[in-house]
Design an enzyme around this catalytic site. Structure first.
Site, short mmCIF file in Angstrom:
data_model
loop_
_atom_site.label_atom_id
_atom_site.label_comp_id
_atom_site.label_asym_id
_atom_site.label_seq_id
_atom_site.Cartn_x
_atom_site.Cartn_y
_atom_site.Cartn_z
N ASP A 1 -8.56 17.75 32.81
CA ASP A 1 -9.94 17.82 32.29
C ASP A 1 -10.84 16.78 32.94
O ASP A 1 -12.07 16.88 32.86
CB ASP A 1 -9.95 17.65 30.76
CG ASP A 1 -9.32 16.34 30.28
OD1 ASP A 1 -8.77 15.58 31.09
OD2 ASP A 1 -9.39 16.09 29.06
N GLU A 2 -10.22 15.77 33.59
CA GLU A 2 -11.03 14.66 34.11
C GLU A 2 -11.95 15.10 35.26
O GLU A 2 -12.89 14.39 35.60
CB GLU A 2 -10.13 13.51 34.55
CG GLU A 2 -9.25 13.06 33.40
CD GLU A 2 -8.58 11.71 33.59
OE1 GLU A 2 -9.10 10.87 34.33
OE2 GLU A 2 -7.53 11.51 32.97
N TYR B 1 -9.06 9.04 41.01
CA TYR B 1 -8.07 10.03 40.57
C TYR B 1 -8.73 11.38 40.32
O TYR B 1 -8.32 12.41 40.85
CB TYR B 1 -7.34 9.55 39.31
CG TYR B 1 -6.59 10.66 38.58
CD1 TYR B 1 -5.49 11.28 39.17
CD2 TYR B 1 -6.99 11.09 37.31
CE1 TYR B 1 -4.81 12.30 38.52
CE2 TYR B 1 -6.31 12.11 36.65
CZ TYR B 1 -5.22 12.71 37.27
OH TYR B 1 -4.57 13.74 36.62
N LYS C 1 -8.29 15.00 42.30
CA LYS C 1 -7.83 16.23 41.63
C LYS C 1 -8.90 17.31 41.79
O LYS C 1 -8.57 18.48 42.04
CB LYS C 1 -7.55 15.99 40.15
CG LYS C 1 -6.34 15.12 39.86
CD LYS C 1 -5.02 15.69 40.35
CE LYS C 1 -4.58 16.92 39.58
NZ LYS C 1 -3.23 17.38 40.04
P1 NAD Z 1 3.70 11.71 36.99
O1 NAD Z 1 2.95 10.61 37.67
O2 NAD Z 1 4.56 11.41 35.82
O3 NAD Z 1 4.65 12.45 38.06
C1 NAD Z 1 4.24 12.76 39.35
C2 NAD Z 1 5.47 13.18 40.14
O4 NAD Z 1 5.05 13.56 41.47
C3 NAD Z 1 6.50 12.06 40.31
O5 NAD Z 1 7.79 12.57 40.03
C4 NAD Z 1 6.38 11.68 41.77
O6 NAD Z 1 7.59 11.18 42.33
C5 NAD Z 1 5.96 12.99 42.40
N1 NAD Z 1 5.24 12.82 43.68
C6 NAD Z 1 4.22 11.97 43.94
N2 NAD Z 1 3.84 12.09 45.23
C7 NAD Z 1 4.63 13.04 45.78
C8 NAD Z 1 4.71 13.62 47.08
N3 NAD Z 1 3.90 13.23 48.08
N4 NAD Z 1 5.63 14.59 47.30
C9 NAD Z 1 6.47 14.98 46.30
N5 NAD Z 1 6.44 14.46 45.06
C10 NAD Z 1 5.54 13.50 44.81
O7 NAD Z 1 2.60 12.80 36.65
P2 NAD Z 1 2.44 13.70 35.34
O8 NAD Z 1 1.79 12.91 34.29
O9 NAD Z 1 3.72 14.40 35.11
O10 NAD Z 1 1.35 14.74 35.89
C11 NAD Z 1 1.76 15.92 36.59
C12 NAD Z 1 0.53 16.69 37.01
O11 NAD Z 1 -0.23 17.02 35.85
C13 NAD Z 1 -0.41 15.92 37.93
O12 NAD Z 1 -0.89 16.81 38.90
C14 NAD Z 1 -1.51 15.45 37.01
O13 NAD Z 1 -2.74 15.33 37.72
C15 NAD Z 1 -1.58 16.60 36.02
N6 NAD Z 1 -2.06 16.26 34.67
C16 NAD Z 1 -1.50 15.20 33.99
C17 NAD Z 1 -1.94 14.92 32.70
C18 NAD Z 1 -1.32 13.79 31.91
O14 NAD Z 1 -1.83 13.48 30.82
N7 NAD Z 1 -0.25 13.19 32.35
C19 NAD Z 1 -2.95 15.70 32.11
C20 NAD Z 1 -3.49 16.77 32.84
C21 NAD Z 1 -3.03 17.04 34.12
P1 TYD Z 2 -4.37 6.91 30.09
O1 TYD Z 2 -3.10 7.14 29.34
O2 TYD Z 2 -4.32 6.01 31.29
O3 TYD Z 2 -4.99 8.33 30.44
P2 TYD Z 2 -6.44 8.72 31.07
O4 TYD Z 2 -7.08 7.52 31.65
O5 TYD Z 2 -6.04 9.72 32.10
O6 TYD Z 2 -7.22 9.30 29.94
O7 TYD Z 2 -5.43 6.28 29.09
C1 TYD Z 2 -5.83 6.97 27.93
C2 TYD Z 2 -6.94 6.16 27.31
O8 TYD Z 2 -6.41 4.90 26.87
C3 TYD Z 2 -8.06 5.82 28.27
O9 TYD Z 2 -9.31 5.87 27.58
C4 TYD Z 2 -7.76 4.41 28.70
C5 TYD Z 2 -7.09 3.82 27.48
N1 TYD Z 2 -6.09 2.76 27.73
C6 TYD Z 2 -6.19 1.54 27.06
O10 TYD Z 2 -7.12 1.31 26.27
N2 TYD Z 2 -5.25 0.58 27.31
C7 TYD Z 2 -4.24 0.77 28.19
O11 TYD Z 2 -3.41 -0.17 28.41
C8 TYD Z 2 -4.14 2.04 28.86
C9 TYD Z 2 -3.03 2.31 29.83
C10 TYD Z 2 -5.08 3.01 28.58
#
Ligand code: NAD
Ligand code: TYD
Length: 363
Positions: free
Chosen positions: A137-138, A162, A166
């Site tokens: 959503d970012e 970031y 994306k």
């Molecule tokens: P994460 O950081 O936990 O995992 C990322 C994975 O990608 C890791 O296993 C890493 O080793 C692998 N990776 C990084 N660079 C690579 C490369 N060049 N080649 C192969 N593998 C590589 O991420 P996540 O939180 O699981 O997020 C997964 C996806 O979902 C991302 O695309 C992120 O933008 C998207 N997303 C995440 C969230 C969230 O809240 N975590 C929300 C919405 C969308």
């Molecule tokens: P985060 O988990 O990093 O996700 P995103 O930045 O992708 O939303 O952070 C979630 C929210 O929490 C964000 O508003 C930043 C805040 N945050 C803190 O206040 N303290 C922290 O130490 C971290 C990691 C995040």
């Protein structure tokens, strides 16, 4: 069925949950997991998979186009579910280059591999192959308190490196669909939480710091708002879009909630007080500390999920309260996982880099 899948980033948080979800619920599927095992990826996340016979792990880079082309050919894969990314906003502020490399160049490279093998060599088309891109959503930027929630038609306005990387990758995916006819789908999801999340993100960081008696660092005034989704709900949404979504479309996914960060931390503290009280009886919330804000910190995210709900009948199964409870229970039961992740991945150096110079914010 799109079930011979190249999962990228499957050793990370959401990718590992997705692989587990697919192998349990759709055991006729076959998954190749391509992951570079960066700091965020760990074999610890995938060591207890329900089946190894229809699963194959490859340590490698999504930017290695020849490797990806060979995997698509060798295993007859008809689907890519692309999670691999640099995913942490704070890291993108302190070091944006890796985000451009992985999220933009990496996605470009994967798209090229898919185009060359599926379209040029094998002459496959819609209904036969699918490139599913996982996004956030970012990309839509930030909302004021009374703004209406993001939806699929909201213009992109990313604010962090970031989010910009994306957004760029989303646009590349869109262009491959329009220009080359690559069958794609895309999902933009809100903040995920749940098992196997690397403890640099808000929810696991707060759980771990609380248990260790450390400060709970809350950026700025802590009144920033996010929409939160339990990771299993994200996995079911991805599967449904993959199997039933319309080619070329994007779908917004979210949890239908709007807590402030302070509310999230207070809820986690209250759950911990209940399940694992401090030895001295002090409430965990006393460890909260307001610290210097994140530069360019987005104030509010919110998501309308009408499209996926109306078209595919998907909606989140877990309330925020239930999801956070399950998450705390998981982390409490995973002392070995936490120790392994911390030792293996230089976790401490990140904590020092991100938090040492964050003085306490003025109240
Ligand atoms: P994460 O950081 O936990 O995992 C990322 C994975 O990608 C890791 O296993 C890493 O080793 C692998 N990776 C990084 N660079 C690579 C490369 N060049 N080649 C192969 N593998 C590589 O991420 P996540 O939180 O699981 O997020 C997964 C996806 O979902 C991302 O695309 C992120 O933008 C998207 N997303 C995440 C969230 C969230 O809240 N975590 C929300 C919405 C969308
Ligand atoms: P985060 O988990 O990093 O996700 P995103 O930045 O992708 O939303 O952070 C979630 C929210 O929490 C964000 O508003 C930043 C805040 N945050 C803190 O206040 N303290 C922290 O130490 C971290 C990691 C995040």
């Amino acid at each position: 069925m799109f079930n011979r899948i190249l999962v990228t980033g499957g050793a990370g948080f959401i990718g590992s949950n997705f692989i587990r979800y697919v192998l349990i619920n759709f055991p006729e599927s076959f998954i190749v997991n391509l992951d570079l095992l960066t700091y965020a990826g760990s074999l610890e996340n995938i060591k207890d998979l329900p089946s190894q016979k229809n699963y194959h792990f490859v340590e490698g880079d999504i930017r290695d186009e020849e490797l990806v082309k060979n995997l698509l050919r060798e295993h007859g894969l008809n689907t890519i579910v692309h999670f691999a990314a640099e995913s942490h906003v704070d890291r993108s502020i302190l070091g944006p280059r890796a985000f451009v490399q992985t999220n933009i160049i990496g996605t470009f490279s994967l798209l090229e591999a898919a185009r060359k093998v599926w379209l040029d060599e094998k002459k496959l088309g819609d209904g036969e192959v699918r490139f599913h891109h996982i996004s956030t959503d970012e990309v839509y930027g930030t909302l004021a308190p009374n703004d209406s929630a993001f939806e699929e038609t909201t213009p992109y306005a990313p604010n962090s490196p970031y989010a910009a990387s994306k957004a760029s990758s989303d646009l590349l995916v869109r262009s491959y669909m329009h220009t080359y006819g690559l069958p794609t789908t895309l999902t933009n999801c809100t903040n995920n939480y749940g098992p196997y999340q690397f403890p640099e993100k808000l929810v696991p960081l707060m759980i771990m710091n609380a248990l260790e008696g450390k400060d709970l660092p809350i950026y700025g005034d802590g009144r920033q708002i996010r929409d939160w989704l339990y990771v299993e709900d994200h996995c079911t949404a991805i599967w449904q879009v993959l199997q039933e979504g319309r080619t070329g479309e994007s779908y917004c996914i979210g949890g239908n909630n709007q807590p402030t960060n302070l509310e999230i931390v207070d809820t986690l503290c209250a759950i911990l007080d209940e399940l694992h009280p401090n030895a001295d009886g002090k409430p965990y919330a006393l460890q909260k500390k307001l610290v210097t804000d994140r530069p360019g910190h987005d104030r509010r995210y919110a998501m309308k999920i009408d499209k996926i709900k109306n078209e595919l009948g998907w909606q989140p199964k877990y309330t925020l309260k239930d999801g956070l409870l399950k998450t705390v229970q998981w982390y409490l039961a995973q002392k070995n996982w936490i120790e392994a992740i911390r030792k293996e991945k230089n976790y401490q150096s990140w904590v020092e880099k991100n938090y040492t110079n964050r003085t306490e914010a003025e109240k």
